[in-house]
Design an enzyme around this catalytic site. Structure first.
Site, mmCIF file in Angstrom:
data_model
loop_
_atom_site.group_PDB
_atom_site.id
_atom_site.type_symbol
_atom_site.label_atom_id
_atom_site.label_comp_id
_atom_site.label_asym_id
_atom_site.label_seq_id
_atom_site.Cartn_x
_atom_site.Cartn_y
_atom_site.Cartn_z
ATOM 1 C CE LYS A 280 -4.543 0.827 1.922
ATOM 2 N NZ LYS A 280 -5.641 0.339 2.738
ATOM 3 C CD GLU A 363 -20.095 -2.385 7.340
ATOM 4 O OE1 GLU A 363 -20.235 -3.486 6.761
ATOM 5 O OE2 GLU A 363 -19.167 -1.593 7.066
ATOM 6 N NE ARG A 391 -23.171 -4.328 1.969
ATOM 7 C CZ ARG A 391 -21.885 -4.478 1.700
ATOM 8 N NH1 ARG A 391 -21.052 -4.860 2.640
ATOM 9 N NH2 ARG A 391 -21.447 -4.273 0.483
HETATM 10 C C1 LIG Z 1 -19.486 -1.933 3.610
HETATM 11 C C2 LIG Z 1 -18.285 -1.044 3.733
HETATM 12 N N1 LIG Z 1 -17.763 -0.797 4.953
HETATM 13 C C3 LIG Z 1 -16.695 0.012 5.070
HETATM 14 C C4 LIG Z 1 -16.126 0.575 3.972
HETATM 15 C C5 LIG Z 1 -14.963 1.540 4.123
HETATM 16 N N2 LIG Z 1 -13.749 1.035 3.490
HETATM 17 C C6 LIG Z 1 -13.336 1.434 2.284
HETATM 18 S S1 LIG Z 1 -11.932 0.717 1.791
HETATM 19 C C7 LIG Z 1 -11.809 -0.144 3.231
HETATM 20 C C8 LIG Z 1 -10.639 -1.047 3.464
HETATM 21 C C9 LIG Z 1 -10.536 -2.042 2.398
HETATM 22 O O1 LIG Z 1 -9.408 -2.830 2.652
HETATM 23 P P1 LIG Z 1 -8.936 -3.874 1.565
HETATM 24 O O2 LIG Z 1 -10.106 -4.586 1.007
HETATM 25 O O3 LIG Z 1 -7.881 -4.711 2.159
HETATM 26 O O4 LIG Z 1 -8.367 -2.963 0.406
HETATM 27 P P2 LIG Z 1 -7.144 -1.935 0.472
HETATM 28 O O5 LIG Z 1 -7.727 -0.602 0.795
HETATM 29 O O6 LIG Z 1 -6.195 -2.403 1.502
HETATM 30 O O7 LIG Z 1 -6.583 -1.942 -0.898
HETATM 31 C C10 LIG Z 1 -12.885 0.142 4.074
HETATM 32 C C11 LIG Z 1 -13.072 -0.418 5.420
HETATM 33 C C12 LIG Z 1 -16.716 0.290 2.722
HETATM 34 N N3 LIG Z 1 -16.251 0.824 1.583
HETATM 35 N N4 LIG Z 1 -17.768 -0.522 2.632
#
Ligand SMILES: Cc1ncc(C[n+]2csc(CCOP(=O)(O)OP(=O)(O)O)c2C)c(N)n1
Length: 630
Positions: A280, A363, A391
């Site tokens: 990242k 959630e 959700r």
């Molecule tokens: C239902 C939901 N909950 C929370 C989020 C907020 N959110 C956006 S990106 C993320 C982290 C995602 O992590 P990962 O899938 O590992 O991808 P990375 O950002 O590390 O590339 C979160 C919690 C979201 N987009 N959707």
């Protein structure tokens, strides 16, 4: 300096870039992403990590025939730049500009809308089932992060994958991070796949041997050997149990390795999971060092590499106030679904680690988990963004409200959120929650009221929800000694002149109070008798106050940062109906459409919700009901 990017308008052009120039292309992509995000704000760290992966996806697959589905979609900037949106990329996240998430309306290459985590696998399986029933030959690829794959929907999809019998390719983009550090058993399991030293040693040796023997990774014999190694050293390979051939771990910044793995996945008849390890923030040192901080940022200066100072905001006030309450009250626990920093819970996590729970991007689980904690005597506060609580609405109903459990939902990012656009605007929570029996729903007009509401929720024996916006309030430092609010009581912020009749009563709440007071001043200047009520409680709405006002009211006006259908204004109409009132009500809020991206101010102007536009609209309505005070 060569500029490869400006000549790339489609996946075909990516395929024409010579292998030797791929690192240059990657550097150009990172450069454009960095510059644009520094100006417009956006998701930085995840995008910098997915550059090589995106290039190789476009070299191996051919969208739009092949469907490439990004989970969340916050990592799709390279994708956008390579699929015809380079020229427009400077408009990223701006009003009428390029979206920060995939959007089929924006481009034929975007297979599906994204924004919320955990949908890519199910979407991909749907596309694959459709493809097979139409006897087509395309490929379907889901790219999902190591945190998003732990989401309930993802796990439901994995469970169903083998039964659907349609081939999909899953790319697990593993950077070991969610927004904050990833949590949960699955993430640890991925870690052990990477750190199984014996497996990696032997796999590397086989690869070297295969290379020497000119054995392509596409050859069956290669797969047999690889499989044999895995079954010895990784006997319970997690994904194989779900019917996915596992390829990996692959260095996600090595073009050759990615190319081999993706080709192998493409040419296999079975469903495949390619485990890709990415970093990242790759290529931008501050983001490599602090990926959480640089996950999503506002504009920042490239020289200083410092985000422009963000204001305190409600999230911070919430975190500080809840931490303070928990200092004196051992029953208080805080829950987040992977949004610890976003919701302001960092200080709570630090101060009360045994009473803080990050349950991952889950959630629904968070809500039911809170119900269990409440039933066992604790007072859980679940901090969650409005659009992500969507959700879990069933769980709010089934697990919390039916049992009348004292869970408090601290609903951050309620109302319009700006540049993240329609997937993230928190405009639906009032209608979604207002209809649920037993639930108390509040919205504070400033940080002090937020503190008071957190305390009100503590004293109330039933579920409560407190909604507050993304944009900062008046920036008051929380007043920890503020008492709980009188339950269900509104606050008359502006009384009309004594003796007035034919009064225009504006009922509002939260971040719209300032606007309402401004409108009231303008209407007063135009000789109307105006009063303003800060409702504080959406449910129960203060019917006593409303009933008293009916005696001298010419009309009621409601103003809210939420969807008009079923919102606070509708609650007021229903309350007036109970009072047998026929007094007209004019409701202002967001219309029945998905609001687009743009700054809050721009969107308010578009919707006519600024003080001047609201006043102009009211001045065309009010004379028709003949209430001008002479
Ligand atoms: C239902 C939901 N909950 C929370 C989020 C907020 N959110 C956006 S990106 C993320 C982290 C995602 O992590 P990962 O899938 O590992 O991808 P990375 O950002 O590390 O590339 C979160 C919690 C979201 N987009 N959707």
């Amino acid at each position: 300096m060569s500029n490869l990017l400006q000549n790339i308008h489609s996946p075909e052009h990516v395929k024409q870039v010579p292998e030797a120039q791929l690192p240059t292309l990657a550097a150009e992509l990172r450069n454009v992403i960095l510059k644009t995000v520094s100006k417009n704000g956006g998701h930085l760290a995840s995008n910098l990590g997915a550059v090589e992966l995106t290039i190789e996806l476009l070299r191996i697959f051919s969208p739009p025939a092949d469907k490439i589905i990004w989970d969340v979609g916050h990592q799709s900037y390279s994708w956008k730049l390579l699929t015809g949106r380079y020229e427009l990329f400077h408009t990223l996240r701006k009003l009428n500009g390029i979206s920060g998430f995939p959007k089929p309306h924006e481009s034929i290459y975007d297979a599906s809308v994204a924004g919320h985590a955990g949908t890519a696998l199910s979407t991909a399986m749907g596309f694959a089932a459709g493809r097979d029933r139409k006897s087509e030959n395309s490929h379907v690829i889901a790219i999902i992060g190591d945190a998003s794959i732990t989401n309930g929907i993802s796990l439901e999809a994995l469970n169903n994958l083998e039964d659907t019998q349609s081939k999909v390719i899953v790319i697990l983009n593993d950077n070991k991070m969610s927004i904050d550090c990833n949590v949960g058993a699955l993430s640890r399991r991925f870690g052990s796949m990477l750190t199984n030293a014996k497996y990696n040693q032997i796999k590397a040796a086989v690869e070297a041997w295969a290379h020497k023997a000119h054995l392509s990774p596409l050859r069956t014999i290669y797969h047999r050997i690889e499989h044999a190694i895995k079954s010895i050293w990784l006997p319970n390979t997690f994904f194989e149990g779900f019917g996915l051939r596992y390829i990996g771990p692959i260095d996600g910044h090595n073009f050759r390795a990615l190319n081999n793995a993706l080709r192998s996945a493409r040419d296999d008849k079975r469903s495949v999971l390619v485990h890709v390890i990415t970093q990242k923030g790759r290529g931008f040192e501050p983001a490599e060092e602090a990926p959480s901080h640089w996950h999503g940022v506002g504009p920042f200066t490239l020289d200083a590499c410092e985000p422009t100072a963000s204001k305190r905001g409600y999230s911070k006030a919430f975190g500080e106030a809840l931490t303070e309450m928990a200092n004196h009250d051992p029953s208080i626990v805080a829950i987040t679904a992977a949004m610890c920093s976003g919701t302001g819970l960092e200080s709570f996590a630090e101060k009360h680690p045994t009473r803080f729970f990050d349950v991952g991007i889950c959630e629904s689980h968070a809500v039911v988990f809170a119900a269990g904690l409440a039933a066992s005597g604790f007072r859980p506060y679940f901090a969650v963004y409005s659009s992500f609580l969507q959700r879990a609405v069933d769980c709010v109903m089934h697990d919390v409200c039916i049992q009348n459990l004292p869970v408090t939902f601290c609903i951050d990012r309620a109302g319009i959120v700006g540049s993240d656009g329609p997937t993230h605007h928190g405009v639906f929570d009032i209608p979604m929650l207002r209809c649920l029996p037993n639930l108390t729903l509040m919205q504070p007009a400033d940080e002090h009221e937020l503190c008071a509401m957190l305390k009100t929720a503590r004293t109330h024996n039933g579920p409560c929800a407190i909604r507050y916006p993304r944009d900062p309030g008046p920036e008051l430092t929380p007043q920890f000694d503020i008492p709980a609010l009188p339950y269900g009581k509104a606050d008359v912020r502006l009384a009309p002149p004594a003796g007035s009749t034919r009064i225009v009563w504006i009922w509002t709440l939260g971040d719209m109070l300032t606007t309402a007071l401004d409108v009231a001043a303008r209407l007063t200047a135009a000789h109307y008798a105006v009063g303003v009520v800060n409702a504080r409680f959406i449910k129960p709405i203060d019917s006593d106050c409303l009933g008293q006002q009916c005696a001298d009211a010419a009309c009621f006006v409601t103003l809210e940062n939420g969807t008009r259908i079923g919102g606070f204004g509708s609650a007021l109409v229903e309350a007036l109906e109970q009072l047998n009132s026929k007094i007209p009500v004019y409701r202002f809020g967001w219309s029945d459409a998905f609001q687009q991206q743009g700054s809050t101010q721009e969107l308010m102007v578009q919707e006519g919700l600024t003080p001047d536009l609201l006043t102009a609209r009211l001045l065309t309505i009010l004379p028709k009901i003949k209430i001008i005070e002479s």
